[in-house]
Design a protein around this motif. Structure first.
Motif, short mmCIF file in Angstrom:
data_model
loop_
_atom_site.label_atom_id
_atom_site.label_comp_id
_atom_site.label_asym_id
_atom_site.label_seq_id
_atom_site.Cartn_x
_atom_site.Cartn_y
_atom_site.Cartn_z
N ILE A 1 0.87 -1.17 0.00
CA ILE A 1 0.00 0.00 0.00
C ILE A 1 0.90 1.22 0.00
O ILE A 1 1.80 1.35 0.86
N VAL A 2 0.68 2.13 -0.94
CA VAL A 2 1.49 3.35 -1.04
C VAL A 2 0.59 4.54 -0.71
O VAL A 2 -0.43 4.76 -1.37
N PHE A 3 0.97 5.31 0.31
CA PHE A 3 0.16 6.44 0.78
C PHE A 3 0.75 7.76 0.29
O PHE A 3 1.95 8.01 0.42
N LEU A 4 -0.13 8.61 -0.24
CA LEU A 4 0.24 9.93 -0.77
C LEU A 4 -0.43 11.00 0.08
O LEU A 4 -1.66 11.05 0.18
N LEU B 1 -4.70 11.15 -0.15
CA LEU B 1 -5.55 12.03 0.64
C LEU B 1 -5.54 13.44 0.05
O LEU B 1 -4.47 14.01 -0.18
N SER B 2 -6.74 13.99 -0.21
CA SER B 2 -6.89 15.37 -0.66
C SER B 2 -6.07 15.60 -1.94
O SER B 2 -6.28 14.93 -2.95
N TRP B 3 -5.10 16.52 -1.91
CA TRP B 3 -4.21 16.72 -3.06
C TRP B 3 -3.57 15.40 -3.48
O TRP B 3 -3.42 15.12 -4.68
N ILE C 1 -9.19 9.43 -0.90
CA ILE C 1 -9.58 9.83 0.45
C ILE C 1 -9.85 11.33 0.50
O ILE C 1 -8.93 12.13 0.32
N ASP C 2 -11.12 11.71 0.73
CA ASP C 2 -11.45 13.13 0.93
C ASP C 2 -10.73 13.99 -0.11
O ASP C 2 -10.01 14.94 0.23
N THR C 3 -10.95 13.69 -1.37
CA THR C 3 -10.12 14.26 -2.42
C THR C 3 -10.95 14.93 -3.52
O THR C 3 -12.13 15.25 -3.32
#
Length: 262
Positions: A22-25, A92-94, A116-118
């Motif tokens: 899993i890669v989180f941005l 997330l977002s941006w 996510i909330d984007t």
């Protein structure tokens, strides 16, 4: 911390755990530290990677000409250098807008998307008058005298920020770079990814805070209608930064989704 060099830029990232990747941005004015609750909770079953995007955290500054595609290509270098693809890509977002751009250019490296909330870019998700208001507000923030720059955006949480994460939020705000935010502002204001959404063919999770006022649930509904086979999970009582405000519910949703598609 590990690093990879891409076109003269150093891109830093954290990697923990073993298992499906899993890669989180992270979002604007943030860095990899915003994902600490996810690195801690998910490393038992997944390889969890959180990058400092170019222009943030421990990574190199970006030139003023840096594009959304440049962010996507730098992310591809991280994924490929670690042999992670295809991976679950969570933004997330941006960072969700970057995730969609990454899918556009490097779909072969994407197993699923977690948005996510984007936004599909501000232009692609918000009314024109709201985009203008955000641009004006951001310009006022960025024009503050030296020493008075405060990049904390309004409406990030449904209530007060969780006390345990206030020092982290302050540290990330102090490290935010005005020139990076100026570039991101320009990109978000003119980005419209609505034509891309129907082409998404990987399983997609829309993970939203119920009380998000920066990217309201109406935006999530738009994305759900446009992306084939997209599912929506709403986190009660959470705002825009749902991974910090309701980490247990957030992590459970990510774990269940990635587990069912690994």
């Amino acid at each position: 911390m590990a690093t990879v060099r891409v076109n003269g830029l150093m891109v830093a990232y954290d990697r923990v755990g073993e298992g499906p990747p899993i890669v989180f941005l992270h979002g604007a004015a943030e860095d990899a530290r915003v994902w600490r609750p996810q690195l801690d909770a998910l490393a038992d079953a997944f390889t969890v990677v959180a990058w400092d995007e170019p222009g943030a955290g421990r990574s190199s500054d970006i030139p003023g000409s840096f594009s959304l595609a440049d962010y996507a290509h730098c992310l591809a270098a991280v994924v490929e250098s670690q042999g992670l693809g295809p991976a679950h890509i969570a933004g997330l977002s941006w960072g969700g807008t970057v995730a969609l751009e990454f899918y556009h250019h490097h779909a072969d490296l994407v197993k699923t998307l977690i948005l996510i909330d984007t936004y599909a870019g501000w232009k692609g998700s918000l009314p024109a008058e709201e985009v203008r208001a955000r641009v004006e507000g951001a310009h006022r923030m960025l024009s503050a005298p030296h020493g008075e720059f405060g990049p904390t955006l309004p409406g990030l949480f449904a209530g007060e920020p969780p006390a345990e994460f206030v020092p982290l939020l302050d540290a990330m705000a102090a490290a935010a770079r005005p020139e990076t935010m100026r570039t991101q502002l320009s990109l978000m204001a003119r980005t419209d990814q609505r034509d891309l959404l129907p082409t998404v063919s990987v399983p997609t999770l829309l993970l939203w805070g119920e009380q998000d006022v920066r990217s309201p649930l109406a935006v999530a509904r738009q994305l759900q209608q446009a992306i084939p086979n997209a599912g929506l999970v709403v986190i009660p009582g959470a705002g825009h930064v749902s991974n910090l405000e309701r980490p247990e519910e957030f992590n459970r949703a990510v774990r269940d989704f990635c587990g069912s598609h690994s």
